[in-house]
Design a protein around this motif. Sequence first.
Motif, PDB file in Angstrom:
ATOM      1  N   ILE A  25       0.809  -1.221   0.000  1.00  0.00           N
ATOM      2  CA  ILE A  25       0.000   0.000   0.000  1.00  0.00           C
ATOM      3  C   ILE A  25       0.842   1.272   0.000  1.00  0.00           C
ATOM      4  N   LYS A  26       2.163   1.120   0.108  1.00  0.00           N
ATOM      5  CA  LYS A  26       3.032   2.299   0.127  1.00  0.00           C
ATOM      6  C   LYS A  26       2.856   3.074  -1.176  1.00  0.00           C
ATOM      7  N   GLY A  27       2.617   4.376  -1.046  1.00  0.00           N
ATOM      8  CA  GLY A  27       2.401   5.204  -2.226  1.00  0.00           C
ATOM      9  C   GLY A  27       0.952   5.243  -2.661  1.00  0.00           C
ATOM     10  N   GLN A  28       0.113   4.401  -2.057  1.00  0.00           N
ATOM     11  CA  GLN A  28      -1.317   4.396  -2.346  1.00  0.00           C
ATOM     12  C   GLN A  28      -2.105   4.894  -1.135  1.00  0.00           C
ATOM     13  N   ALA A  29      -1.952   4.237  -0.007  1.00  0.00           N
ATOM     14  CA  ALA A  29      -2.595   4.699   1.230  1.00  0.00           C
ATOM     15  C   ALA A  29      -1.761   5.808   1.863  1.00  0.00           C
ATOM     16  N   GLY A  59     -11.646   8.320   3.447  1.00  0.00           N
ATOM     17  CA  GLY A  59     -12.181   8.719   4.736  1.00  0.00           C
ATOM     18  C   GLY A  59     -12.188   7.670   5.820  1.00  0.00           C
ATOM     19  N   SER A  60     -11.523   6.527   5.610  1.00  0.00           N
ATOM     20  CA  SER A  60     -11.461   5.524   6.670  1.00  0.00           C
ATOM     21  C   SER A  60     -10.322   4.536   6.412  1.00  0.00           C
ATOM     22  N   PHE A  61     -10.022   3.736   7.444  1.00  0.00           N
ATOM     23  CA  PHE A  61      -8.990   2.711   7.370  1.00  0.00           C
ATOM     24  C   PHE A  61      -9.279   1.667   6.310  1.00  0.00           C
ATOM     25  N   LYS A  62     -10.517   1.563   5.856  1.00  0.00           N
ATOM     26  CA  LYS A  62     -10.925   0.469   4.978  1.00  0.00           C
ATOM     27  C   LYS A  62     -10.146   0.428   3.660  1.00  0.00           C
ATOM     28  N   PHE A  63      -9.622   1.567   3.236  1.00  0.00           N
ATOM     29  CA  PHE A  63      -8.855   1.572   1.985  1.00  0.00           C
ATOM     30  C   PHE A  63      -7.624   0.685   2.097  1.00  0.00           C
ATOM     31  N   ARG A  64      -7.031   0.586   3.281  1.00  0.00           N
ATOM     32  CA  ARG A  64      -5.834  -0.231   3.479  1.00  0.00           C
ATOM     33  C   ARG A  64      -6.097  -1.689   3.096  1.00  0.00           C
ATOM     34  N   GLY A  65      -7.136  -2.261   3.697  1.00  0.00           N
ATOM     35  CA  GLY A  65      -7.450  -3.654   3.423  1.00  0.00           C
ATOM     36  C   GLY A  65      -7.937  -3.878   2.013  1.00  0.00           C
ATOM     37  N   ALA A  66      -8.744  -2.937   1.520  1.00  0.00           N
ATOM     38  CA  ALA A  66      -9.297  -3.089   0.169  1.00  0.00           C
ATOM     39  C   ALA A  66      -8.201  -3.089  -0.884  1.00  0.00           C
ATOM     40  N   TYR A  67      -7.260  -2.152  -0.765  1.00  0.00           N
ATOM     41  CA  TYR A  67      -6.195  -2.101  -1.768  1.00  0.00           C
ATOM     42  C   TYR A  67      -5.288  -3.330  -1.658  1.00  0.00           C
ATOM     43  N   THR A  68      -5.021  -3.774  -0.443  1.00  0.00           N
ATOM     44  CA  THR A  68      -4.222  -4.987  -0.257  1.00  0.00           C
ATOM     45  C   THR A  68      -4.888  -6.175  -0.940  1.00  0.00           C
ATOM     46  N   LYS A  69      -6.180  -6.348  -0.691  1.00  0.00           N
ATOM     47  CA  LYS A  69      -6.918  -7.477  -1.257  1.00  0.00           C
ATOM     48  C   LYS A  69      -6.974  -7.409  -2.776  1.00  0.00           C
ATOM     49  N   SER A  71      -5.195  -5.648  -4.955  1.00  0.00           N
ATOM     50  CA  SER A  71      -3.919  -5.688  -5.667  1.00  0.00           C
ATOM     51  C   SER A  71      -3.381  -7.113  -5.748  1.00  0.00           C
ATOM     52  N   ARG A  72      -3.561  -7.886  -4.675  1.00  0.00           N
ATOM     53  CA  ARG A  72      -3.161  -9.291  -4.712  1.00  0.00           C
ATOM     54  C   ARG A  72      -4.040 -10.074  -5.689  1.00  0.00           C
ATOM     55  N   LEU A  73      -5.325  -9.785  -5.694  1.00  0.00           N
ATOM     56  CA  LEU A  73      -6.255 -10.458  -6.601  1.00  0.00           C
ATOM     57  C   LEU A  73      -5.932 -10.145  -8.054  1.00  0.00           C
ATOM     58  N   SER A  74      -5.653  -8.882  -8.351  1.00  0.00           N
ATOM     59  CA  SER A  74      -5.406  -8.485  -9.738  1.00  0.00           C
ATOM     60  C   SER A  74      -4.113  -9.083 -10.280  1.00  0.00           C
ATOM     61  N   GLU A  75      -3.171  -9.398  -9.399  1.00  0.00           N
ATOM     62  CA  GLU A  75      -1.952 -10.081  -9.817  1.00  0.00           C
ATOM     63  C   GLU A  75      -2.236 -11.550 -10.134  1.00  0.00           C
ATOM     64  N   ALA A  76      -3.077 -12.181  -9.304  1.00  0.00           N
ATOM     65  CA  ALA A  76      -3.382 -13.597  -9.489  1.00  0.00           C
ATOM     66  C   ALA A  76      -4.358 -13.830 -10.633  1.00  0.00           C
ATOM     67  N   GLU A  77      -5.368 -12.943 -10.747  1.00  0.00           N
ATOM     68  CA  GLU A  77      -6.395 -13.078 -11.786  1.00  0.00           C
ATOM     69  C   GLU A  77      -6.652 -11.707 -12.411  1.00  0.00           C
ATOM     70  N   VAL A  94     -13.224  -0.315  -1.327  1.00  0.00           N
ATOM     71  CA  VAL A  94     -13.184  -1.265  -2.438  1.00  0.00           C
ATOM     72  C   VAL A  94     -13.390  -0.538  -3.767  1.00  0.00           C
ATOM     73  N   ALA A  95     -14.356   0.383  -3.791  1.00  0.00           N
ATOM     74  CA  ALA A  95     -14.649   1.107  -5.031  1.00  0.00           C
ATOM     75  C   ALA A  95     -13.433   1.885  -5.518  1.00  0.00           C
ATOM     76  N   HIS A  96     -12.748   2.576  -4.604  1.00  0.00           N
ATOM     77  CA  HIS A  96     -11.590   3.370  -5.011  1.00  0.00           C
ATOM     78  C   HIS A  96     -10.418   2.477  -5.390  1.00  0.00           C
ATOM     79  N   ALA A  97     -10.192   1.399  -4.640  1.00  0.00           N
ATOM     80  CA  ALA A  97      -9.116   0.471  -4.986  1.00  0.00           C
ATOM     81  C   ALA A  97      -9.368  -0.137  -6.361  1.00  0.00           C
ATOM     82  N   ALA A  98     -10.630  -0.508  -6.642  1.00  0.00           N
ATOM     83  CA  ALA A  98     -10.972  -1.057  -7.950  1.00  0.00           C
ATOM     84  C   ALA A  98     -10.753  -0.022  -9.051  1.00  0.00           C
ATOM     85  N   GLN A  99     -11.099   1.220  -8.755  1.00  0.00           N
ATOM     86  CA  GLN A  99     -10.891   2.304  -9.719  1.00  0.00           C
ATOM     87  C   GLN A  99      -9.401   2.446 -10.050  1.00  0.00           C
TER      88      GLN A  99
END
Length: 340
Positions: A25-29, A59-69, A71-77, A94-99
């Motif tokens: 998440i470095k450089g993202q969160a 606006g919340s901690f949720k971006f941390r987990g969403a981007y982690t999840k 980014s790992r998913l997009s590498e695998a599939e 999730v919406a912003h990480a997907a964007q």
Amino acid sequence: MEIAEEILHQPGIDLAMIENAAERIKGQARRTPLLEATLLNEFLGMRVLFKPECLQKTGSFKFRGAYTKLSRLSEAEPGKPVVAFSSGNHAQGVAHAAQLLGLSCTIVMPDDAPAIKLGNTRAYGANIVTYDRFSEDREAIAHAISMETNAEIVRPFDDLDIMSGQGTTGLEIVQDAIDAGTRVDHVFCPAGGGGLLSGIALAVKSCMPDTAIWFAEPAGFDDVIRSLATGTRQNADFQTRTICDALLTKSVGVRPFKVIQEHVSGGYAITDDEALSAMFLAYQHLKVVVEPGGAAAFAALLQQRQRFAGSTVVVVLSGGNVDPAVFAACLAQSDGVPPQ
């Protein structure tokens, strides 16, 4: 659709997973700071350091987990679509990480979610499907969408990638405390499904084993407190109501509960008025806007301040996505608040 109990016998998160998430998440969160207010310390009779995840992206901690999840998913599939269910903060994360990762995203949200959370989720490009949180099953809706579109379900808390991403919050607390030469006696964190609480607890206890971890829940939704007392996961009572919408979950997750049982000392139930008072204090002394659920941990510390007097405490302010009308109500809660 619920996570099976047999996963209790499978490996969980560890410090290495959280450290990997931190690099991811470095450089993202945003790396949020630890904030402190001298007058507030004097009023409370302790030193309080605040981790303002209300200043995090979306606006919340949720971006941390969403981007982690994701980014790992997009590498695998690569290119695999995602679907999530959330009252708002996980939805936005999730919406912003997907964007950012160029993934198609659908979010199942309650129709009574705060307007700011619905609007922001749409603005990040997600397709929103609404439901009645008191009569419909959001997980069943998400499962049906997943089957129709071959989308990956991104759970809000019962997921190792999500938990490790949220755990980066705790890792930063540890690193900043060590860099400042500060001994942290206690960490207070809000609890809904337990993803943030479990991630922080694992990170902090791995590095600072003498630090105690505490949590806060809305009164009537104290399922984590009851789960720890009984040793088995309990359900929340959805016949009650609370303004802490970010913390409204059916029950603590299977994976998070395993970590919480091992590493967390206990928790406290807070009222809506206590959440509003905590929001006011955060606004008055830290100049930050915090939503009711995001202020729950601070509310619990205020409630229990005599017990923790003389300690050094870190409080996680987990989110700031609050509707203007609710924030206006918090500004009216000034009784017993120390002067600036």
